[in-house]
Write a protein that holds these residues in place. Structure first.
Motif, PDB file in Angstrom:
ATOM      1  N   LYS A 291     -11.870-107.224 -76.260  1.00  0.00           N
ATOM      2  CA  LYS A 291     -11.687-107.036 -74.822  1.00  0.00           C
ATOM      3  C   LYS A 291     -13.024-106.864 -74.090  1.00  0.00           C
ATOM      4  CE  LYS A 291      -7.209-104.671 -75.239  1.00  0.00           C
ATOM      5  NZ  LYS A 291      -6.528-103.355 -75.048  1.00  0.00           N
TER       6      LYS A 291
ATOM      7  N   GLY B  57     -15.818-108.486 -74.156  1.00  0.00           N
ATOM      8  CA  GLY B  57     -16.437-109.691 -73.629  1.00  0.00           C
ATOM      9  C   GLY B  57     -17.945-109.701 -73.745  1.00  0.00           C
TER      10      GLY B  57
ATOM     11  N   HIS C 246     -13.334-114.400 -72.114  1.00  0.00           N
ATOM     12  CA  HIS C 246     -14.113-113.376 -71.420  1.00  0.00           C
ATOM     13  C   HIS C 246     -15.620-113.572 -71.613  1.00  0.00           C
ATOM     14  CE1 HIS C 246     -10.352-111.287 -70.739  1.00  0.00           C
ATOM     15  NE2 HIS C 246     -10.114-111.261 -72.045  1.00  0.00           N
TER      16      HIS C 246
END
Length: 755
Positions: free
Chosen positions: A516, A518, A558
């Motif tokens: 998450k 990124g 991301h």
């Protein structure tokens, strides 16, 4: 207590002195000087004058500057590059001297060498005022001077340290003798004026070859026991103000500081303190205490002719010579810090600052005598002249285990991690309570991260290894935030150890948070870890790899892979290498064989959208050409796309401009520079240059406009007439850049076709 401690230490003495000297029978060195030839001994006046003709006045160091000033130092020098020692037997002479000075300076069995620094010639009137030698190369701890037969009077070498002084007179040596002298680098020394003849000598830097040789204390076992008793008896009475810093006698530069570089009495005293502290159940570490002073610059005019005449005024009646010969007047600010630690032994405590009376134990006043570094500054605006001093004292830092975690509560993350690594290595040493200590440090680190603070450290691997040693899943759960924070700085072997001990599944939450985030570095490391997990060839590892790879397309969204440009070149290079690693890992996993067909399509789309030239060449094509992956559908399709892109870019070879018309850049504005001069000039098919006659400020403005425009223009100033002329010249820079790119693209296309 201080008095008792130092009374014990003063009974511990090294075998040597701060200086040593002697005389050997003469062995011809076969000294040859470029442009002079071989020098005969004893030195003749004719040859002395020939040497002077090829020499230069020797400078001296003042702070960060090198200055030539014959009122401070008057001597001729020849660089070693111009000097040849032709007699092989001279090597044995130097080795014999080193053996004698090893004993004379009390160096024990430390391996040392001598590096030729200069050939020096003092003629009548030559001298060098009192000074300390700077440490000129890594490992330097002192200076060796070897006198060559040369008849002279005067020129005594005076060496002093700690209130003691030794005079060494080379002029008394006979013509068939070789006098020598050696002393430590932080000794004050001077050459008194030569009153007649010539004083010729070779100077060498004394170097310590090994930094980690042990300090022996076998001769001082009784004092070591007394020190241990002292610590056990007295240190328990001190409830605050830890650690204690016990200063040694000598100063050292940070670059050349280690246990083995300690001088004279410092060596056995430091050894006794370290051993006694350990016997008393305390921590002890060798460090370098820096005492800083800043204050008024006090100038002494012509220190040879007007000794004692000083001035503290605030007008401009001074010159650079006075400034450089200045000293500290009234001290306005001073403080002590400890940030340099010896590499040997236990970890250090990071950077510490101290109030003088609270922590530092010294038998002499801090800041007394000559500093090892200093810098002077003249008037700046409304501020007066100033002087800065830096003293670097060798010290032994001691603190009890009971105060250890209070001290570490203020330490940086890197220091905590260093101590974690120490306790992990010494897990079987029950005297330091390693398991409990590891738990406390893990808790401290986790609380720091959970409070929203960042931890700057080069290597988080000790944290992971500590979790493995504790063998407690609860610690792993509470440490998840820290594992995510330091993910890219935990090496692959540490991740393997965690997965083997707790199972790969236990790391699912960590990988989820990393995905998450990124972040390029973390994604790069995650792929490296997955590759290592794949190599384990075990069902639970394989299941974890398959699970994480399936999530990659979503997580890669991301991370803008094609964005490799950064403002700073160093960041650009680092980001480029990291993204190249990610793409290479994706090509590797393209042949994994346990993924849905849609995975290849999704990853390929992320790799090629968008696909700017630099990214396509430096990342995609480079990864394809690395040949460290098994061919797969992903690599085949990516190669075809890259080749099609290169074929399109190389379809037409750039051609030079047909005339002098040049493209007007997009950042051209409505300023006078553009509307009245540059736009008409760039649009002209016949005009190759433009002469802009204007005052300096207008010319600089025009130069700045051109520099940042990106237009195919360059400038040069014609310094004739008034005002000068700025000549603006059209170039073919855009064409040359496009041609270079075409050549590069053509070559890259050929390589991909061969692959």
């Amino acid at each position: 207590m201080k008095k008792e401690l130092f009374s014990i230490l003063e009974t511990i003495t090294g075998n040597g002195s701060f200086e040593t000297s002697g005389v050997l029978s003469f062995v011809p060195p076969g000294l040859s000087i470029k442009g002079v030839g071989e020098v005969a001994f004893p030195l003749t006046t004719t040859q002395a004058k020939a040497i002077v003709a090829k020499a230069r006045q020797a400078p001296f160091g003042k702070g960060s500057q090198t200055i030539t000033d014959t009122s401070v130092r008057k001597v001729w020098e020849i660089d070693p590059a111009m000097v040849t020692i032709q007699n092989p037997a001279w090597t044995n002479v130097v080795l014999s001297i080193l053996q004698m000075l090893r004993e004379g300076l009390g160096l024990g069995d430390v391996e040392i060498s001598a590096s030729l620094y200069k050939l020096l010639l003092y003629e009548k009137g030559g001298f060098f005022l009192s000074h300390q030698d700077s440490e000129k190369e890594k490992g330097m701890f002192g200076t060796l001077v070897i006198g060559l037969p040369s008849v002279h009077e005067g020129g005594q070498l005076l060496v002093s340290f700690g209130g003691r002084e030794k005079a060494i007179d080379f002029s008394s040596a006979k013509s068939f003798e070789i006098p020598f002298a050696a002393f430590f680098a932080d000794c004050e020394h001077e050459i008194q004026p030569v009153t007649s003849g010539y004083r010729l000598c070779l100077t060498y830097n004394l170097l310590q070859k090994t930094k980690k040789s042990p300090i022996g204390v076998s001769d001082f076992s009784e004092q070591t026991k007394r020190l241990a008793t002292f610590f056990k008896t007295n240190m328990a009475k001190i409830e605050e103000e830890w650690p204690k810093i016990i200063l040694l006698d000598h100063q050292y530069t940070p670059a050349n500081f280690s246990q083995a570089s300690l001088k004279l009495h410092d060596r056995p005293r430091a050894a006794a303190l370290l051993e006694a502290a350990e016997a008393a159940g305390m921590f002890a570490k060798l460090g370098l205490l820096t005492h800083y002073q800043s204050g008024e610059l006090e100038i002494e005019y012509d220190s040879r002719r007007s000794r004692g005449r000083r001035w503290r005024g605030y007008d401009d009646d001074y010159d650079n010579e006075d400034l450089e010969n200045g000293s500290m007047g009234e001290v306005y600010d001073e403080y002590s810090t400890l940030e340099h630690w010896a590499e040997d032994g236990i970890p250090g405590l990071g950077e510490l600052s101290f109030e003088l009376e609270d922590h530092i134990w010294s038998k002499t006043e801090l800041g007394a005598g000559e500093p090892i570094e200093k810098a002077a500054e003249g008037f700046t605006g409304n501020a007066g002249m100033s002087m800065e001093y830096w003293y670097h004292y060798g010290a032994v830092v001691i603190w009890p285990q009971a105060a250890h975690f209070d001290i570490l509560s203020e330490a940086t993350g890197q220091v905590i991690l260093d101590w974690l690594a120490y306790y992990t290595r010494n897990i079987k040493n029950t005297s330091i309570r390693p398991k409990k200590s590891i738990e406390q440090l893990l808790t401290q680190l986790s609380e720091t991260i959970n409070a929203g603070h960042k931890i700057k450290a080069a290597d988080f691997s000790p944290f992971a290894h500590a979790l493995v040693l504790l063998k407690d899943p609860t610690h792993l759960e509470t440490a998840q935030a820290l594992l995510v924070h330091g993910f890219s700085k935990i090496d692959v072997t540490a991740w393997l150890a965690l997965a083997r001990h707790f199972s790969p599944k236990a790391l699912t939450g960590v990988f989820e948070e990393v995905g998450k985030a990124g972040k390029v570095k973390k994604m790069m490391q995650a792929l490296k870890v997955l590759s290592a997990f794949e190599a384990e060839k075990k069902a639970d590892f394989d299941k974890f790899v398959q699970q994480e790879l399936a999530k990659l397309p979503e997580r890669l969204q991301h991370i803008p892979l094609s964005k490799i440009e950064e403002d700073r070149y160093s960041l650009f290079e680092e980001r480029k290498e990291n993204i190249l690693s990610i793409v290479s890992s994706l090509l590797h996993f393209g042949a994994y064989g346990k993924l849905e067909k849609s995975w290849t399509k999704d990853v390929l789309g992320l790799l090629i959208e968008p696909m700017p030239r630099k990214y396509a060449n430096d990342i995609l094509a480079s990864a394809l050409l690395k040949r460290d992956y098994t061919e797969s559908e992903l690599s085949k399709q990516l190669r075809e796309i890259c080749m099609a892109d290169l074929e399109k870019r190389t379809a037409e070879k750039p051609m030079p401009p047909a005339d002098f018309t040049r493209i007007i850049p997009q950042n051209a504005d409505n300023s006078k520079n553009w509307t009245e001069i540059l736009v008409p000039f760039l649009s002209s098919p016949t005009q190759s240059d433009y002469h802009y006659v204007a005052n300096e400020s207008l010319r600089k403005d025009m130069e700045s406009t051109i520099k940042y425009s990106g237009a195919d223009l360059r400038t040069e100033t014609i310094a004739k007439g008034r005002p000068f002329t700025l000549r603006i010249i059209k170039t073919q820079a855009s064409f040359e850049r496009l041609l270079a790119e075409w050549i590069e693209d053509t070559g890259l296309l050929g390589k991909l076709k061969m692959r």
